[in-house]
Scaffold this active site. Structure first.
Site, PDB file in Angstrom:
ATOM      1  N   ASP A  42     -23.259 -21.981 -10.094  1.00 16.72           N
ATOM      2  CA  ASP A  42     -23.308 -22.382  -8.685  1.00 16.72           C
ATOM      3  C   ASP A  42     -21.923 -22.406  -8.031  1.00 16.72           C
ATOM      4  O   ASP A  42     -21.739 -23.005  -6.979  1.00 16.72           O
ATOM      5  CB  ASP A  42     -23.996 -23.750  -8.529  1.00 16.72           C
ATOM      6  CG  ASP A  42     -23.297 -24.823  -9.343  1.00 16.72           C
ATOM      7  OD1 ASP A  42     -22.416 -24.461 -10.158  1.00 16.72           O
ATOM      8  OD2 ASP A  42     -23.629 -25.999  -9.176  1.00 16.72           O
ATOM      9  N   ASP A 273       2.333  -5.526   0.622  1.00 17.56           N
ATOM     10  CA  ASP A 273       2.195  -4.904  -0.702  1.00 17.56           C
ATOM     11  C   ASP A 273       3.598  -4.474  -1.143  1.00 17.56           C
ATOM     12  O   ASP A 273       4.120  -3.473  -0.663  1.00 17.56           O
ATOM     13  CB  ASP A 273       1.238  -3.702  -0.567  1.00 17.56           C
ATOM     14  CG  ASP A 273       0.960  -3.021  -1.899  1.00 17.56           C
ATOM     15  OD1 ASP A 273       1.402  -3.525  -2.939  1.00 17.56           O
ATOM     16  OD2 ASP A 273       0.291  -1.970  -1.873  1.00 17.56           O
ATOM     17  N   GLU A 386       5.972   3.915  -2.219  1.00 13.19           N
ATOM     18  CA  GLU A 386       6.053   3.291  -3.535  1.00 13.19           C
ATOM     19  C   GLU A 386       6.177   4.268  -4.688  1.00 13.19           C
ATOM     20  O   GLU A 386       5.271   4.396  -5.499  1.00 13.19           O
ATOM     21  CB  GLU A 386       4.826   2.396  -3.755  1.00 13.19           C
ATOM     22  CG  GLU A 386       3.471   3.046  -3.463  1.00 13.19           C
ATOM     23  CD  GLU A 386       2.316   2.106  -3.805  1.00 13.19           C
ATOM     24  OE1 GLU A 386       2.321   1.577  -4.926  1.00 13.19           O
ATOM     25  OE2 GLU A 386       1.442   1.893  -2.965  1.00 13.19           O
ATOM     26  N   ARG A 408       8.639   0.633 -10.493  1.00 10.66           N
ATOM     27  CA  ARG A 408       8.097   1.019  -9.192  1.00 10.66           C
ATOM     28  C   ARG A 408       8.863   0.224  -8.145  1.00 10.66           C
ATOM     29  O   ARG A 408       9.252  -0.931  -8.384  1.00 10.66           O
ATOM     30  CB  ARG A 408       6.595   0.712  -9.119  1.00 10.66           C
ATOM     31  CG  ARG A 408       5.957   1.076  -7.785  1.00 10.66           C
ATOM     32  CD  ARG A 408       4.425   1.189  -7.836  1.00 10.66           C
ATOM     33  NE  ARG A 408       3.730  -0.030  -8.193  1.00 10.66           N
ATOM     34  CZ  ARG A 408       3.189  -0.296  -9.369  1.00 10.66           C
ATOM     35  NH1 ARG A 408       3.249   0.595 -10.342  1.00 10.66           N
ATOM     36  NH2 ARG A 408       2.576  -1.441  -9.599  1.00 10.66           N
TER      37      ARG A 408
HETATM   38  N1  GLY Z   1      -0.879  -3.051  -5.327  1.00  7.41           N
HETATM   39  C1  GLY Z   1      -1.611  -1.843  -5.313  1.00  7.41           C
HETATM   40  C2  GLY Z   1      -0.788  -0.749  -4.808  1.00  7.41           C
HETATM   41  O1  GLY Z   1       0.412  -0.815  -4.866  1.00  7.41           O
HETATM   42  O2  GLY Z   1      -1.297   0.189  -4.287  1.00  7.41           O
HETATM   43 MN    MN Z   2       0.588  -0.126  -2.774  1.00  9.65          MN
HETATM   44 MN    MN Z   3       1.487  -2.581  -4.726  1.00 12.85          MN
END
Ligand code: GLY
Ligand code: MN
Ligand code: MN
Length: 442
Positions: A42, A273, A386, A408
């Site tokens: 629940d 992000d 990125e 990254r």
């Molecule tokens: N955090 C997911 C991306 O970098 O796309």
């Molecule tokens: Mn991203």
């Molecule tokens: Mn990301």
């Protein structure tokens, strides 16, 4: 940071008007709120409103349906929502109720959600086209089919059922792709909170800590500023950084590790992000720095392509070209640049794309290609940039010194009339900036 007031009601009204104008006078648009989801027995997962519903209403309650009926003389903006209920509200908190929704949300009319069954067939009748997200919520799909069948049953009495069914995303995704000024204000805040959170984690890291301790530092900062994670935070030390969607966050951090953190705050529905990769000890090793410098260089090359009029794909191409050149220079790849690019052999170490749209969803809506071609970048678009490099610990044929390094670097960029604005500017990024920031920690 003082909380922002949020997206004004007038913006939601303007978006609904624009959407209705595009849909046309003979259309009807049906958007259910996100369903609640059971986590265990629940208890439910934290409720998150459907992004489209949020975009058009700003309403965060479950159990609601927005119906837009362009040109309808008795009102175009209709909301079905939960009725007030003192007993339920004592447990779960206040509800706006149909009486409150008209003023609070700028609707023309609002009805109890329980009346949907009775009212919706009548709204569908006489409309040619239905815009809806088919296949997103199967329970609701079946209900909609049921309401359509009710209209069809009345055909002998002269009822005219809709006969065109269109994907709502076709109109709405394009609208959401272009951010208005008030959206950028919120996205800058989401970015600012996320930068503070990354800085807090970079400040907190010590060898022997666990990944989740850094996650706690990050998410504490999100919450402190009225935000929450826009997606599950990735905190990967050492070779865990090579797992692209690593979310376990339970490993111990060694002194020689790099730590990759990919995390972003969601503020008033809008996501940031960010990824940063930094050494647990505060100092990069020679190999770590070489790869980090290369990713940084790729990001700079990619950023130069983030301008109106250029194909979106250029960003990725600039990034992988830079990465491939560097990997050849460092001896991680062999052969000619032309061959490496043509055969995409760099994908061994750079398997993902260099960015995506960003907005109410972290991987936001909007087409990347139009008529088979990369679409051109326009002002108002917001995207991530990125680039990453990942040398898995078991990578065959690779000098051991490179193995287990994953890097990254991810920033958020809003396209302006003559270039771009990096929403996440100011957070240490290059190896020098990171080392300097970490050396200055108390
Ligand atoms: N955090 C997911 C991306 O970098 O796309
Ligand atoms: Mn991203
Ligand atoms: Mn990301």
């Amino acid at each position: 940071m003082r909380p922002l007031a949020g997206i004004p009601q007038a913006s939601h009204a303007r978006r609904r008007r624009q959407l209705m104008r595009m849909a046309g006078e003979d259309a009807i648009l049906v958007l259910p709120a996100a369903p609640e989801r059971v986590r265990s027995r629940d208890t439910h997962y934290p409720y998150r409103q459907d992004s489209d519903f949020l975009y058009l209403t700003g309403f965060t309650e479950p159990g609601a349906v927005l119906v837009l009926v362009p040109g309808r003389s008795h009102g175009e903006n209709l909301l079905f929502c939960r009725e007030r209920d003192p007993v339920r509200e004592a447990w779960d908190g206040p509800r706006v109720g149909p009486e409150g929704a008209v003023d609070a949300l700028g609707m023309d009319d609002a009805y109890p959600i329980d009346d949907l069954d009775e009212i919706l067939p009548g709204l569908l009748e006489g409309r040619t086209r239905v815009y809806y997200h088919f296949g997103r919520d199967t329970d609701f799909d079946l209900k909609l089919i049921g309401w359509l069948n009710r209209v069809r049953e009345q055909m002998r009495m002269g009822a005219q059922p809709p006969h065109e069914f269109l994907e709502l995303g076709h109109l709405l995704d394009e609208m959401r792709l272009f951010k208005a000024r008030e959206e950028l204000v919120v996205m800058r805040r989401a970015a600012a909170i996320s930068m503070r959170a990354h800085a807090a984690a970079m400040r907190a890291v010590q060898p022997e800590m666990y990944e989740f301790e850094l996650q706690a530092a990050l998410e504490y900062t999100f919450r402190r500023h009225g935000a929450e994670p826009a997606y599950e935070s990735i905190v990967g030390a050492g070779a865990n950084a090579c797992v692209l969607h690593y979310r376990d966050n339970r490993a111990r951090i060694d002194a020689g590790d790099l730590v990759l953190i990919d995390a972003g705050a969601e503020y008033l529905g809008y996501a940031a992000d960010i990824t940063r990769t930094f050494p647990a000890s505060g100092r990069f090793s020679r190999e770590q720095r070489a790869l980090h410098d290369l990713v940084c260089m790729a990001q700079r090359a990619a950023l130069e392509q983030a301008r109106p009029g250029l194909p979106f794909e250029n960003i990725h191409e600039a990034s992988v070209r830079t990465l491939a050149e560097g990997l050849l220079r460092l001896g991680l790849l062999k052969g000619s640049l032309r061959k490496v690019l043509a055969e995409e052999s760099y994908r061994r170490f750079c398997p993902h794309k260099t960015g995506h749209w960003l907005g109410l969803d972290v991987h936001d809506v909007g087409e990347y290609r139009v008529d088979g071609q990369s679409r051109l970048i326009e002002p108002g678009m917001v995207m991530t940039i990125e680039p990453g490099l990942y040398v898995p610990p078991d990578a065959p044929g690779v000098d051991a010194k490179w193995r287990g390094i994953g890097i990254r670097i991810e920033d958020d960029v809003a396209i302006t009339r003559d270039g771009h604005e990096v929403l996440t500017e100011g957070l240490p990024r290059s190896a020098d900036e990171v080392e300097e920031f970490m050396a200055a920690r108390p």
